[in-house]
Design an enzyme around this catalytic site. Structure first.
Site, mmCIF file in Angstrom:
data_model
loop_
_atom_site.group_PDB
_atom_site.id
_atom_site.type_symbol
_atom_site.label_atom_id
_atom_site.label_comp_id
_atom_site.label_asym_id
_atom_site.label_seq_id
_atom_site.Cartn_x
_atom_site.Cartn_y
_atom_site.Cartn_z
ATOM 1 C CE1 TYR A 164 96.505 20.569 66.704
ATOM 2 C CE2 TYR A 164 95.968 18.560 65.346
ATOM 3 C CZ TYR A 164 95.532 19.629 66.004
ATOM 4 O OH TYR A 164 94.385 20.038 66.162
ATOM 5 C CG HIS A 194 86.166 18.135 70.318
ATOM 6 N ND1 HIS A 194 86.713 18.907 71.564
ATOM 7 C CD2 HIS A 194 86.790 18.267 69.312
ATOM 8 C CE1 HIS A 194 87.604 19.478 71.084
ATOM 9 N NE2 HIS A 194 87.646 19.411 69.963
ATOM 10 C CG ASN A 307 90.836 15.005 63.056
ATOM 11 O OD1 ASN A 307 92.252 15.338 62.803
ATOM 12 N ND2 ASN A 307 89.757 15.654 62.461
ATOM 13 C CE1 TYR A 363 57.925 19.435 25.194
ATOM 14 C CE2 TYR A 363 58.879 21.154 26.713
ATOM 15 C CZ TYR A 363 58.307 20.794 25.361
ATOM 16 O OH TYR A 363 58.799 21.700 24.380
ATOM 17 N NE ARG A 366 56.615 15.807 23.242
ATOM 18 C CZ ARG A 366 57.298 16.811 22.827
ATOM 19 N NH1 ARG A 366 58.633 16.573 22.035
ATOM 20 N NH2 ARG A 366 56.878 17.985 22.879
ATOM 21 C CG PHE A 412 90.694 17.773 58.706
ATOM 22 C CD1 PHE A 412 90.128 18.822 58.411
ATOM 23 C CD2 PHE A 412 92.133 17.719 59.071
ATOM 24 C CE1 PHE A 412 90.808 20.105 58.369
ATOM 25 C CE2 PHE A 412 92.938 19.108 59.177
ATOM 26 C CZ PHE A 412 92.256 20.244 58.531
ATOM 27 C CD GLU A 497 89.090 23.436 63.877
ATOM 28 O OE1 GLU A 497 87.735 23.578 64.002
ATOM 29 O OE2 GLU A 497 89.680 22.904 64.367
#
Length: 634
Positions: A164, A194, A307, A363, A366, A412, A497
């Site tokens: 791959y 990409h 990647n 508050y 303190r 990844f 994915e």
């Protein structure tokens, strides 16, 4: 022979200059001549004689005098732009400069190096690399690991194995085997396709961090990149040649594909690139101007470059370090407000207000140790995760040279840093939430016993009225930004994915939350210093007086209304540069040594409590708060 890179109507031309004694006008005409040479219609010009134009530097956009000699006005390989008067195709501006580019106006190439081995980079190291304080070089061990992993890739290609990302397509195309003769095209096509991000480009600092972090991961030796290519990437980093990387487009699995593809695109000489020397230009010209060659991708190298989780994690490093800086200083700012509002550090002591009608402080005063303290613990937790991630291999497939195999896994996936950075945003936001309430107490005369909105002649002057509104607006904005991005997931790549982290948005919004927190605390610090003006000639503790003096070195007291935004930004800059911390820390360390036994473990929360108690000791220890209207005069 000197050579200049000239921008004409969106095109970049390399123009040699045989005679540097000629004028800038001659350079402009030669650039225009080269531009129209191959245009079918001569670029729309009948003749160049009547064209009116001017030249300006790409860096800083400074105009050049057309009658100056080239040798007097320009350096070799400098980048300039020709703009023609009245020409609609000539842009009014060069592509917008990245955020923070003004910080590089006096950029000097660093002389020191950080050795990168993929194992020991810290968040502080990465921030310093982003600031341009160091160059990078690989350790000998890292070089050896990179070479060994590359040998395995080359053997896979030589043996025509189906693996791959090396000999197949990507994502949905993982079962498509690619012929050996097209393996280089496969990697280039991957980077080009990409590179699909949108939005503003990352600032130079953030681009350097992203590039440095990717180098660190590649140095681990599990990516299969060649040593030659990795050295070219390092040379680009060291020359500050920074690709155009849009900030939006990653879903955080498989890694930060879009931003890292833009990073790789510049390195192969395509797309845009920026450097302090050139400004924006075509990547190939920027590389050439620095004596560098574009990377020629070998099998698997495109995938090796894109990647991983480095976008999430590099921005996460900045978020962690900025969060840590503002959290330390939040204790000091709160201490100053506590003094101005005549609070007590003996929050649960029944005698602490024995001569006034207030039994306990609000508050927001303190409970500072508890609210601020958990932020310290949050930062420590997140920093541990980010520190692990920046030294982790996040590729797919992973190349295990010692075992002679590649493994497709899920390193990844950005879930770890995504979840951690969502948590960081939620934790740090609370500093602004409680600070805004303290600003309200400072500005409200019924709560502070000070003039309304900290200004005299109220009505004629509005003082801090809208500064408080700004703080409230930022806190409200943070409430929306604190919604976790990592609870969302959208299936991508044809359901290959099918679960993603959305970590890129987690990182970007964490930084926005932290910046808002910085501004809210800047407003509180301004307001607290203004409150002191109405309590003079009384004085607070020495460290807080030092903080007051620091603020007054950049912002004068508010005697009547004036433009307030610059004052807020000036104090914001003090906090970002950690100058408030540097002024107070010697006194805090002295207190630690004198009051905290070595045998006592000091957590960040305890340190927060002690630093606030120490800073307000003048009220408690010397006056015992016997009169809520008196301050220590020493």
């Amino acid at each position: 022979m000197p050579r200049y890179t000239v921008h004409v109507r969106g095109e970049w031309l390399s123009v040699p200059c045989k005679d540097p004694s000629k004028t800038i006008r001659c350079l402009g005409k030669e650039a225009l001549r080269r531009y129209i040479k191959n245009k079918p219609d001569n670029g729309g010009f009948e003749t160049l004689e009547n064209v009116k134009f001017y030249l300006r530097r790409c860096k800083g956009l400074g105009l050049l005098d057309l009658d100056d000699k080239i040798e007097d006005a320009l350096e070799d390989n400098e980048f300039v732009e020709v703009v023609m008067e009245g020409d609609v195709m000539s842009p009014d501006f060069i592509p917008s400069q990245p955020e923070g580019v003004h910080l590089y106006s006096k950029y000097k190439e660093p002389e020191q190096y950080i050795e990168v081995d993929g194992e020991s980079l810290t968040t502080e190291d990465l921030l310093n690399l982003g600031k341009g304080l160091f160059k990078i070089k690989l350790t000998a061990e890292a070089e050896q690991r990179v070479q060994q992993s590359r040998l395995l890739i080359e053997s896979i290609v030589a043996e025509k194995k189906v693996v791959y990302g090396i000999t197949t397509g990507f994502g949905k195309f993982a079962r498509t085997v690619i012929p050996v003769g097209q393996l280089k095209d496969l990697q280039v096509n991957l980077v080009r396709s990409h590179s699909a991000g949108v939005g503003k480009p990352l600032s130079p600092d953030r681009t350097r961090m992203l590039l440095a972090l990717r180098i660190n991961v590649l140095a681990k030796g599990y990516s299969g990149i060649s040593l030659e290519t990795l050295q070219q990437v390092i040379e680009a980093f060291n020359a500050c040649c920074l690709p155009y990387i849009p900030e939006k487009g990653t879903v955080g699995a498989s890694g930060d594909l879009a931003p890292l593809s833009h990073l790789a695109l510049g390195l192969i000489g395509e797309g845009k690139m920026w450097s302090p020397k050139s400004g924006w230009a075509d990547a190939k010209y920027v590389l050439e101007a620095h004596g560098l060659r574009p990377v020629s991708l070998k099998p698997k190298e495109g995938l090796a470059l894109i990647n991983g989780t480095q976008m999430i994690t590099s921005l996460g490093c900045e978020a962690v370090e900025r969060a840590n800086a503002i959290t330390k200083q939040a204790d000091i700012v709160a201490s100053l407000t506590l003094e101005v509002l005549k609070g007590t550090t003996k929050a649960f002591d029944s005698e602490s207000h024995r001569f006034c009608d207030r039994v306990q402080d609000a508050y927001t005063l303190r409970c500072c140790p508890q609210v601020h303290g958990v932020v310290n613990d949050t930062i420590e937790f997140v920093k541990n995760i980010i520190s692990t991630e920046i030294n982790s291999a996040t590729d797919n497939p992973m190349v295990f040279a010692e075992r002679g195999e590649t493994i497709s896994g899920g390193n990844f996936h950005g879930e770890y840093p995504a979840k951690a950075l969502d948590y960081l945003a939620i934790g740090v936001h609370e500093l602004a939430s409680i600070s805004e309430r303290r600003i309200e107490r400072l500005c409200n005369p019924s709560l502070s016993e000070l003039p309304a909105f900290l200004v005299t002649e109220g009505g004629l002057n509005s003082g801090f009225m809208i500064a408080h509104c700004t703080a409230a607006a930022l806190v409200s904005e943070n409430k929306a930004l604190c919604h976790p991005s990592s609870v969302d997931s959208l299936s991508t790549s044809a359901a290959t994915e099918d679960h993603v982290s959305m970590g890129g948005w987690a990182a970007r919004k964490a930084l926005r939350v932290i910046e808002n927190v910085e501004h809210v605390l800047a407003i509180e610090l301004l307001a607290a210093c203004q409150g002191i003006e109405f309590l003079r000639p009384l004085r607070t503790t020495t460290p807080l007086e030092k903080v007051y003096d620091l603020v007054r070195s950049v912002v004068r007291p508010w005697m009547k209304d004036r433009f307030m935004a610059p004052d807020i930004e000036a104090v914001h800059r003090l906090l970002v540069d950690q100058k408030v911390w540097h002024v107070a820390v010697p006194y805090i360390e002295k207190y630690r040594v004198e009051h905290i036994p070595e045998s006592r473990p000091v957590s960040p929360t305890a340190f927060s409590v002690d630093s606030i108690s120490f800073s307000s000791s003048s009220v408690v220890d010397q006056q015992e708060h016997s009169d809520c209207h008196d301050h220590n005069e020493s």
